[in-house]
Each structure stands twice: as structure tokens, then as C-alpha cells.
Design a protein around this motif. Structure first.
Motif, PDB file in Angstrom:
ATOM      1  N   LEU A  35       0.819  -1.216   0.000  1.00 44.94           N
ATOM      2  CA  LEU A  35       0.000   0.000   0.000  1.00 44.94           C
ATOM      3  C   LEU A  35       0.854   1.268   0.000  1.00 44.94           C
ATOM      4  CD1 LEU A  35      -2.906   1.004  -0.091  1.00 44.94           C
ATOM      5  CD2 LEU A  35      -2.865   1.113   2.421  1.00 44.94           C
ATOM      6  N   PHE A  57      -2.133   5.073   4.627  1.00 45.99           N
ATOM      7  CA  PHE A  57      -3.521   5.542   4.735  1.00 45.99           C
ATOM      8  C   PHE A  57      -3.554   7.058   4.964  1.00 45.99           C
ATOM      9  CE2 PHE A  57      -4.761   1.062   6.096  1.00 45.99           C
ATOM     10  CZ  PHE A  57      -5.504   0.810   4.950  1.00 45.99           C
ATOM     11  N   ALA A 116      -7.615   0.167  -2.273  1.00 44.55           N
ATOM     12  CA  ALA A 116      -7.097  -0.916  -1.446  1.00 44.55           C
ATOM     13  C   ALA A 116      -8.190  -1.964  -1.277  1.00 44.55           C
ATOM     14  CB  ALA A 116      -6.655  -0.386  -0.085  1.00 44.55           C
ATOM     15  N   VAL A 161      -8.976  -5.111   0.790  1.00 45.54           N
ATOM     16  CA  VAL A 161      -8.485  -5.775   1.993  1.00 45.54           C
ATOM     17  C   VAL A 161      -9.194  -7.114   2.162  1.00 45.54           C
ATOM     18  CG1 VAL A 161      -8.028  -5.569   4.454  1.00 45.54           C
ATOM     19  CG2 VAL A 161      -8.088  -3.507   3.026  1.00 45.54           C
ATOM     20  N   ILE A 164      -9.728   3.426   9.050  1.00 46.73           N
ATOM     21  CA  ILE A 164      -9.310   3.882   7.723  1.00 46.73           C
ATOM     22  C   ILE A 164     -10.105   5.119   7.310  1.00 46.73           C
ATOM     23  CG2 ILE A 164      -9.153   3.223   5.292  1.00 46.73           C
ATOM     24  CD1 ILE A 164      -8.813   0.298   6.297  1.00 46.73           C
ATOM     25  N   TRP A 216     -10.440   8.231   3.910  1.00 45.39           N
ATOM     26  CA  TRP A 216     -10.746   7.267   2.868  1.00 45.39           C
ATOM     27  C   TRP A 216     -12.249   6.987   2.810  1.00 45.39           C
ATOM     28  CZ3 TRP A 216      -7.300   3.351   0.386  1.00 45.39           C
ATOM     29  CH2 TRP A 216      -5.944   3.714   0.443  1.00 45.39           C
ATOM     30  N   THR A 242     -14.806   4.064   2.511  1.00 45.91           N
ATOM     31  CA  THR A 242     -14.739   2.640   2.839  1.00 45.91           C
ATOM     32  C   THR A 242     -16.020   1.935   2.426  1.00 45.91           C
ATOM     33  OG1 THR A 242     -15.569   2.978   5.092  1.00 45.91           O
ATOM     34  CG2 THR A 242     -13.172   3.045   4.785  1.00 45.91           C
ATOM     35  N   ALA A 284     -11.122   2.084   0.268  1.00 49.42           N
ATOM     36  CA  ALA A 284     -10.725   0.798   0.846  1.00 49.42           C
ATOM     37  C   ALA A 284     -11.939  -0.119   0.835  1.00 49.42           C
ATOM     38  CB  ALA A 284     -10.200   0.972   2.267  1.00 49.42           C
TER      39      ALA A 284
END
Length: 608
Positions: free
Chosen positions: A118, A156, A169, A171, A195, A200, A202, A229
Motif C-alpha cells: 500500500l 492511509f 485498497a 483488503v 481507515i 478514505w 470505505t 478501501a
């Protein structure tokens, strides 16, 4: 969607087969993310495997590099490698190593040391937005275990602050690490809160639901101004009851390959036509002009860190591909000169040394020429990133300033005393330690065209200018500053200790001992020929360095005599004890590396 589910099963089967052929590997970690990667490969990734340097290609980084069987299964499905090659996984001479390396199409960097994908992806995304100005996307497959790494949170923070909406990203939250459950298990909301706090967007999904995966990717691409993310709940070993969500199965082939393949529905042979990258202009031809280095008058005093900074600014004038990254010490490292002259190519990474180096690794993937700079002592935090950059075959230029005890009263927390050893130990590395401003200018400029990992050590305080601006300093060379047919001992120094060696030579001459002085500015590679000639002429060598005695200049010189029939008598001076706060002169005395210590060592050696 049924076809995508089938592709996910194919990726699982091929990952299982690869690990079985090798007798080792991480199939269960691959199986958890197979659906995520199936949708990405078939519907969202834009990549021309026949033109891997296409400027519009997306970038896919497997931060969880141990899931390499999944990546290799994807390459089979994309017709980028053959099924026969897949079954060479982990064999000698195979491109399919246990963790990915850039030998393969679509692999930009080596991964496997968790927490690196990352941060490097952040560097690639920064290059896309601020340097290339091309709309490629950077996809990073992360594991939930590596979210414990501090480097992930540096990334991040940096990506969120920079608003990198070209960074996604993915995950793989499969709950199980190497030895048991991860810190937060399947609690994707816990990850989302953390995050999200870094700016970010999410998305929490079921990582085995094809529809949810598809919608999450579409949502990520529709999100402007923020990176995304995707937190996907998955099950390790998905699809095979004997290993699915079972502890103790990490890093092992499945117990019965044939039974596992049958349980997964048997082999599939689908091939995916990955979407072409969007048209993108080739980078403008390199804008090069005649490099005009600053020049420094012999007899004046200039800090080598100042010459480094001024040379960077001149390089920026001459080359449009040079970029500079600093760790919030640009006033001290003198990279502020470049920042003032070329703000569009200067990147402030703040006090986050892992992200600092990682961003440079990402940028060099796209052909930029990065110079990384911070205090030598603080680079130790990022050493694993530099080590992995060497594995990647990356080209990095690293500057460590404020090295050694000569910085004075700041004390040992600020003193790089291990850096020469650390960088000498790297594969394909170059280690340089200039003593004066003109030497620094020439060596800094030379690094722009040097491959591999290069390290330039600079000094805080002003030092005398010894060399004329017209002098040349080839990498792998040295300078003999004092020499006569009557020399009885050779003193080898670099950087700050060159001046101590010259003073010691004067004192030795007063005592009737002729001493040769060598400025070994290239610590790796060393000038073996000059050292051997000095040994043949004098039979005695004293090395002196502002560094611990282990692994630095002295050991570099000793290594030059490995296998010699008649090695010279040898004395190695380095920092003897843990320093405290004192003036630079007091520090050199306390460390046992000042002119008096050098003269005493040379006198003792000459008497033998």
C-alpha cells in the motif's frame, strides 16, 4: 456473474495445484481472495500484457505477497503465462518465486514483506496524479494481518491527505493470520472506522458475493477526491471443507490435492481478455539541458549537505525526470533548494520514513528519477523498504545527512553511525561519502544515471573545499591526497575524517614519518587497485571513519584484501563509545577518530 464465480473457482483450483506441485506455498491465503481477484481481472483491470510499459496500464500490487499462487493463477487466466509454467512454482530458475518479483508481466515490485504494497501503491498513485497526469488506477490487494503494520497507516494517512482517488485498497479480511486469529477478526467495521478517519471512502462487503464485489469496485471508481478501501469478509481456504476457516493450515499445501480440486468442481480452462488500458500519451521527451553545477572555491568552507541541495536544484533545471522526496527536514537536508525551484516535482512525506522510501519506489516504477533525503539515523526506520527495493531491482538515490558524531551537541539519537554498513550490505548498492562541496556536486549528479540502490552520506558542518570544480570523481574511484616514495604508512579516510587524516599526516611528517593519505569517497565499490598499490608501497594501512567500527569504511578496505598473499598491517579506527552532547571537535576526540588518534595509530603501526 455465474461466469465470474466460475473464474473464482478456477483461480482457487490453480492456486491449489501450484502449491501442490511445489510442495509448499500459501494456497489457503490465495483461496480467500479468489473471488475478489476474479471480478477485478475480468471486469475492472485495464492492462496490456503484451505492452507492459504502456503508460495507461493499471497497476496491481499484491501487498499480501504470500498469496502469489493466486496472482500466478490470474496470469494463466489472462494468458500471460502458461499452465506449464504455473506448475514450476517455487522451482529453481522459475520466474514464479514464492513471493512475486518483477520478472513477471504485471508485477511492478517485489512484495512479501508485509505492509509494503500500500505505501508503494501510494507512490504510484501520486505519480499518476502529480507527475504522469494519466488516469491509470492503482489496485492493492492487502491482507488483514498486515493492517497491524505501522507502514500501512503511514500510507492511509498520506493517500487520504493527498485525495488519491486513483488508489483502491482491497483488503482480504479472512480472519486468520499465520498463527491464529487477527486482531479484529471479521470486524470490518473496526477497520472502516480507522481507515475512514484518514479520509478514505470505505465499503464493507461479503468477499465471496460476486454482486457485492462488482458494486464495490464500481463505487470505488465513482468516488471522487478520496481513495477507497474495500473491506471484504472472506474465509481462508474457501471452498474446501478440510481447510476452510481452519487454524493451522497457513502456508501449507492442501492435504489431498485431487480431493480439493474435485470439491472445487474440477479444473476450468477459461481465458480472460483483460480490458485494454485507456489511450495515454507517452511522456514528453526528456527535457535535458546542459547541467550547470554550482562551483566552490578551494579554501572556502561549505557543508556537503549544502552542495547536495544546490546540486539537486541544478539537476532539476537540467532534467525534467528528477523528483525529490523529503521527510520534513528539507531545511536541514537542503532539499528546500529543489522544492523552491521545482515545487511540482518535490514531495513532502513528513515524518514517515517508510512512506518516504515507498513513494520513491512507486515513482521509479513509472520511470521517474527519485532522490530520497532525510537524516541518516532516521533512514534506519525504512531499511526494510530499501532492502525490498533492491529485491525489486529498483533504482533509488538515498541521501543520509547529519551523519556521524561530527554533528555535535544533538547527541546520539540524531547521529547516523550504522548507515554505511546497512547500505554496503544491500545487493547492487553503491555507497558514497564525499568530503567537500565540489566532490559532493559531482557525485550527486552522477547518481541520476546510476542503477540500483545508491547511498550518499553528507555532513552537517561546513568543511574546507579541497578540490577544484574541474576535478572528476568516478564511482569506484578514490583520491590520493598525499604521497611520496618514502611513505611508511597509508591513512584511508572519507568524509569528515579526510581532514583529520590530513592533519595527522602533517604531524607525522614533523615526527619523521611519511604518510600517504587516500580519500576513499567511494566506499562501495572501493578502489581496490589504489589500495593494493598503497599496501605494496607502505605495508601498513590505518582506516578512520565517523561510524561504528563494524561494517563501514574499515571493513570495506579489509574486504579489498581478502585472499591477498601478504595483506598489510592494519589498524581500524571508528567510533569507540556511545557519544553524548559535545562540540564536533570534542565528539571526534571522544570517539577516538580525531587527528591525534590517527597519528598515534599510524605511529604505532609504523613502529612494527
Amino acid at each position: 456473474m455465474d461466469d465470474l464465480a466460475e473464474l473464482g473457482q478456477q483461480l482457487r483450483v490453480d492456486a491449489v495445484r501450484a502449491a501442490a506441485a511445489a510442495g509448499s506455498g500459501h494456497p489457503t491465503s490465495s483461496m480467500s481472495a479468489a473471488d475478489l481477484m476474479a471480478v477485478l481481472l475480468a471486469r475492472y483491470l485495464r492492462y496490456d500484457f503484451d505492452t507492459t510499459q504502456h503508460p495507461g496500464n493499471d497497476h496491481l500490487i499484491f501487498s499480501k505477497g504470500h498469496a502469489s499462487p493466486l496472482l500466478y493463477a490470474m496470469l494463466v487466466a489472462a494468458d500471460a503465462i502458461s499452465d506449464e509454467e504455473l506448475l514450476t512454482f517455487r522451482e529453481a530458475e522459475s520466474r514464479l518465486e514464492g513471493h512475486p518479483t518483477p520478472q513477471l508481466p504485471g508485477v511492478d515490485v517485489a512484495t512479501g514483506s508485509l505492509g509494503q504494497g500500500l505505501p508503494i501503491g501510494t507512490g504510484l498513485a501520486l505519480a499518476g496524479r502529480r507527475l504522469d497526469e494519466i488516469d491509470y488506477r492503482v489496485w492493492v490487494l492487502c491482507g488483514d494481518s498486515e493492517l497491524a503494520e505501522g507502514s500501512m497507516w503511514e500510507a492511509f494517512e498520506h493517500a487520504g491527505h493527498a485525495g488519491l482517488d486513483n488508489l483502491i485498497a482491497v483488503v482480504d479480511v479472512n480472519r486468520l493470520g499465520q498463527r491464529g486469529p487477527t486482531r479484529h477478526g471479521w470486524d470490518t467495521a473496526a477497520y472502516a472506522r480507522r481507515i475512514g478517519a484518514f479520509g478514505w471512502h470505505t465499503v464493507e462487503i461479503d468477499g465471496h458475493d460476486i454482486d457485492e464485489i462488482d458494486r464495490a469496485y464500481a463505487e470505488a471508481l465513482a468516488t471522487a477526491g478520496r481513495p477507497t478501501a474495500i473491506l471484504a469478509r472472506t474465509r481462508k481456504g474457501r471452498g474446501v471443507e478440510s481447510v476452510e476457516d481452519q487454524e493451522g493450515k497457513h502456508g501449507k499445501p492442501l492435504p489431498d490435492t485431487d480431493e480439493a480440486v474435485a470439491e472445487l468442481g474440477g479444473r476450468r480452462y477459461a481465458r480472460v481478455r483483460v480490458a485494454d488500458p485507456l489511450p495515454a500519451p507517452e511522456r514528453m521527451p526528456l527535457d535535458t539541458t546542459s547541467l550547470k553545477l554550482s562551483t566552490y572555491e578551494p579554501g572556502t568552507e561549505v557543508a556537503t549537505r549544502t552542495a547536495f541541495g544546490e546540486t539537486l536544484a541544478a539537476l532539476g533545471d537540467a532534467r525534467s525526470d528528477v523528483v525529490v522526496l523529503d521527510g520534513e527536514v528539507s531545511d536541514s537536508t537542503r532539499t528546500r533548494y529543489f522544492a523552491q525551484a521545482h515545487p511540482d516535482r518535490f514531495f513532502q512525506c513528513y515524518i514517515a520514513e517508510q512512506q518516504l522510501v515507498a513513494a520513491a519506489v512507486g515513482m521509479q516504477v513509472r520511470g521517474w528519477i527519485p532522490y530520497v533525503s532525510t537524516f541518516a539515523a532516521f533512514l534506519s526506520r525504512a531499511h526494510d523498504f530499501v532492502r525490498m527495493a533492491a529485491v525489486s531491482g529498483a533504482d533509488l538515490r538515498v541521501n543520509g545527512s547529519h551523519a556521524g558524531v561530527s554533528i555535535g551537541p544533538d547527541g546520539p539519537s540524531q547521529m547516523g553511525l550504522e548507515d554505511l554498513a546497512a547500505y554496503r550490505a544491500l545487493w547492487r548498492s553503491t555507497v558514497l561519502y564525499p568530503c567537500d562541496a565540489n566532490q559532493t556536486a559531482h557525485l550527486t549528479a552522477a547518481l541520476a544515471d546510476l542503477s540500483g540502490i545508491s547511498y550518499l552520506r553528507t555532513t552537517r558542518g561546513d568543511t574546507p573545499v579541497l578540490y577544484s570544480p574541474e576535478e572528476t570523481f568516478p564511482i569506484g574511484g578514490s583520491k590520493v591526497l598525499r604521497s611520496s616514495p618514502d611513505d611508511q604508512v597509508t591513512i584511508v579516510a572519507a568524509g569528515i575524517t579526510v581532514f583529520e587524516a590530513l592533519t595527522a599526516a602533517d604531524r607525522l611528517a614533523d615526527a619523521g614519518i611519511a604518510a600517504r593519505v587516500i580519500d576513499l569517497y567511494s566506499v562501495k565499490p572501493v578502489d581496490t587497485a589504489t589500495l593494493h598499490q598503497a599496501a605494496a608501497d607502505t605495508g601498513r594501512i590505518v582506516t578512520v571513519e565517523d561510524h561504528w567500527p563494524q561494517g563501514g569504511l574499515g571493513d570495506a578496505v579489509l574486504d579489498a584484501f581478502v585472499g591477498a598473499v601478504e595483506p598489510p598491517l592494519f589498524a581500524k579506527l571508528g567510533v569507540l563509545a556511545l557519544p553524548g552532547s559535545a562540540t564536533p571537535a570534542e565528539q571526534l576526540w571522544h570517539a577516538g577518530i580525531d587527528a591525534d588518534a590517527v597519528a598515534d595509530a599510524a605511529t604505532a603501526l609504523a613502529a612494527q
